[in-house]
Each structure stands twice: as C-alpha cells, then as structure tokens.
Design an enzyme around this catalytic site. Structure first.
Site, mmCIF file in Angstrom:
data_model
loop_
_atom_site.group_PDB
_atom_site.id
_atom_site.type_symbol
_atom_site.label_atom_id
_atom_site.label_comp_id
_atom_site.label_asym_id
_atom_site.label_seq_id
_atom_site.Cartn_x
_atom_site.Cartn_y
_atom_site.Cartn_z
ATOM 1 N N GLU A 45 -14.312 -6.093 4.830
ATOM 2 C CA GLU A 45 -14.600 -5.189 3.717
ATOM 3 C C GLU A 45 -16.074 -4.803 3.687
ATOM 4 O OE1 GLU A 45 -12.705 -3.464 1.658
ATOM 5 O OE2 GLU A 45 -11.004 -4.225 2.790
ATOM 6 N N CYS A 89 -4.423 11.669 3.343
ATOM 7 C CA CYS A 89 -5.127 12.463 2.325
ATOM 8 C C CYS A 89 -6.600 12.520 2.727
ATOM 9 C CB CYS A 89 -4.956 11.831 0.950
ATOM 10 S SG CYS A 89 -5.488 12.875 -0.431
ATOM 11 N N CYS A 99 -0.263 17.133 3.500
ATOM 12 C CA CYS A 99 0.476 17.013 2.240
ATOM 13 C C CYS A 99 1.980 16.888 2.460
ATOM 14 C CB CYS A 99 0.180 18.212 1.348
ATOM 15 S SG CYS A 99 -1.555 18.301 0.846
ATOM 16 N N CYS A 117 1.364 15.729 -7.318
ATOM 17 C CA CYS A 117 -0.078 15.840 -7.063
ATOM 18 C C CYS A 117 -0.582 17.153 -7.659
ATOM 19 C CB CYS A 117 -0.372 15.795 -5.562
ATOM 20 S SG CYS A 117 -2.102 16.100 -5.163
#
Length: 349
Positions: free
Chosen positions: A37, A192, A199, A208
């Site tokens: 991370e 995305c 899409c 959306c």
DNA sequence: AAAGCGGGGTT
DNA sequence: AACCCAGCTTT
C-alpha cells in the site's frame, strides 16, 4: 423492481474480473499489505511489482526492515520516487518493533500514528489485512465516485472530500470487506480509467450519473487551473514627421523570437534609458491583454513624437520604418494590431 | 507541457 | 485549516 446494491454489483464484478494474482495477494500478511500500500501511493501497480519483490526478498519481515540501515532501505527504493515514503517505512518498522511487538498494529488509530500512513492507507490495511469495515479514498476511488455521483466540483475541495469520505463509508458492504476494497481499486485502475473508461463492461453503468450525462470523462472535474501569472510591459511608440515608427527586433530566442516589436520596458523607466532622446510624450493608449500558454501579458502602449535630430542611429536591432511598410514585417499579433490602428489614424497624429 | 497522486511539513 | 512539496507516469 429493486436493482442490487452498489457493493453487490461491485463484488460480483470482482469475482469475475478482479485482480487476484498480485504479489502481495499471495500469502498476504499485514506486513506485505502495508508495504504494498505504501509503494502504491502515487505509483502504479506495474511499476511497483519488481520493487515489491526485491523488497520482501531482502526484508522478509518487520524485524529485518527495522534492523536495516536506512540507506539500504533507500537503495531498494531507488527509482520509485517519493523517497520520504522509504524513510517513513523504515521509521514505522522501528516503531512497530518497539511498540507493537514487531507486528502491524491491528487498530486504526495506532496505524494513523505511524509515519507514512494516513487515513486512506490505514483504511486499506484495516480492510485488506484485518477484514474490518473501513473505507479507502484513493485516486481510483475518488474517480469512480465522482463519476457515479456526477460530482461537479473538484474533489480536492475540502467540503467535497469530506462528503466523499461519508459516501464511501455508507457504500461499504457488511461482508466481504477485503474483496470489496480490492474491487474498488481494481475498477478504477482497470476499467473506470481517467481518459478511456470502458463503461460497457462496468457493473455500475445502470445508475452511474456521469454515464447518464453523456461524457463520463468530464468527471472528476479538473482543478481550476491556477491563474496564470500576469506580466506588465510598456511599449514605446515613437513617431516622427513622415509617419515613420521605430521598431526593435527581439532576441532570436524567447517570446516572439526574431519578430519586430516596439521598444519595451517592463516598468516605467526614466527617459534617459529609452532609445530616443528628448521624445515628446503624446498619449497612452488603452492597455492590450495578450494570453500566452504560460502567462498573460498586459501591454501599456505610449505614443511619443520624436524630432529626427534626436533619433538614435539605425542598427541591427532598430529601424525607422514607414507605418505602411512596417505592416510587411514579421510582427507579433498585438504589434500588428497597434500598427494597423496607427495606419488608420495617421492623419490625426 | 501539464495534471495526477497520499501523506507530511509549513505557515 | 490551508497551502506547498515530492518524483515519476500518463495524457
């Protein structure tokens, strides 16, 4: 009819298309997840992978990292950028060794106290490593959410970010939290995306708001680009009896390189450093605003009449030229505009 | 050439 | 709290 929830659709998509083979997803310990991370802050997965692998080989556990010299940590970080991340990682490992029994602490507040771990990274560790219900709000999640809700304010605004934290909180599922958080990151990273979102494959297409609006790439809205700097300049328009004007050739490099312009001074200057002595001030013209790619220029033109006795000699940089002939030279747009104006009002001068 | 990116440091 | 910065990638 009731459609399935945001998290249900995201999890169903993740089961089919999510990433499950990333190096830090194999035998994942909290240490591995923390390390990945931190490396993934500001850095893409593909770049991180080889660094991650070298890192865990050399520092397979927290004690190995804590006992290392910071220089050895940084040498493995070399090329990843943001080297404060490497220094903070080392500091945090020492802190974990001393205060947390050489473990990644299992509570949110303790994680936040470690250097290099902020709210989003702490949330990721809580969810991915400890399966606790915490949200993240990294760049991917911000983009997905800005589109899903068609948020029309730049997400860097404090109140927008606060609202987004609240939104990611309320969208959290009550089960499968680790998969869900990974799904959010994967959706933003693989589908995305910033410029070419796919899409048609998105599980959120049905509601959306950005998709509904027609162009999802308009979200998240961009930071209003900071006001370009404004520079001021004075242009000195010397005219003598036969409607000649004095032009000066600009340096070959820089703005308007090699073009002909009026003698120029950044601020009001004393007469004696102007190229024409004893010129007589007539009038100042309205300012002209000109926009460049990286700054704005406000031009203050001033008209003088000059007695030919007092003119400077012509040289490579300066010429006296009849107004109509001047229009045939290479001129910057605002110079051309001014000379055209002079040409039309010659008789009045 | 410029924007984007999580966290830390500074004002 | 509001700004600035770091270094590399992507557009």
């Amino acid at each position: 009819m009731t459609s399935s929830t945001f998290s249900d659709r995201l999890l169903a998509w993740y089961d089919q298309h999510g990433r499950k083979d990333l190096p830090w997803q194999q035998n994942a310990s909290a240490y591995h997840i923390w390390l990945s991370e931190v490396m993934l802050q500001q850095t893409q997965v593909a770049t991180v992978i080889p660094y991650y692998q070298r890192f865990i080989e050399k520092f397979p556990h927290i004690d190995a990292l804590a006992d290392a010299q910071v220089d050895d940590v940084l040498s493995l970080w070399s090329g990843l950028g943001y080297y404060a991340r490497g220094r903070n990682l080392h500091k945090a490992a020492i802190q974990m060794q001393q205060q947390h029994n050489s473990q990644v602490p299992e509570d949110f507040q303790s994680l936040l106290r470690l250097p290099g771990i902020g709210r989003s990274t702490a949330g990721a560790i809580m969810a991915l490593a400890f399966h606790q219900r915490f949200p993240i709000l990294d760049g991917n999640v911000k983009r997905v959410l800005a589109r899903y809700d068609a948020i029309n304010i730049w997400p860097g605004e404090k109140h927008v970010e606060t609202a987004m934290w609240q939104r990611v909180e309320e969208l959290l599922p009550s089960t499968r939290i680790a998969n869900y958080i990974q799904a959010q990151m994967d959706l933003g990273a693989t589908l995305c995306t910033r410029s070419r979102p796919d899409c048609q494959r998105c599980p959120l297409i049905t509601d959306c708001q950005a998709y509904a609006s027609g162009d999802p790439t308009l979200f998240p809205v961009r930071k209003t680009k900071k006001q370009q700097p404004v520079r001021q300049t004075n242009w000195y328009i010397y005219i003598h009896q036969d409607n000649h004007i004095l032009l000066e050739q600009r340096p070959q490099s820089g703005i308007w390189g090699g073009l002909w312009s009026f003698p120029e001074a950044a601020a009001q200057v004393a007469d004696n450093i102007l190229p024409v002595k004893n010129a007589v001030f007539q009038s100042s013209m309205p300012e002209i605003k000109h926009v460049f790619s990286h700054f704005k220029l406000t031009i203050h033109p001033h008209i003088f009449t000059a007695d030919p006795i007092n003119i400077v000699a012509e040289n490579n940089q300066h010429i006296w030229v009849k107004i109509d002939k001047a229009l045939t030279l290479g001129l910057p747009a605002p110079v051309k505009q001014l000379i055209e104006f002079l040409s039309s009002t010659e008789r009045m001068l």
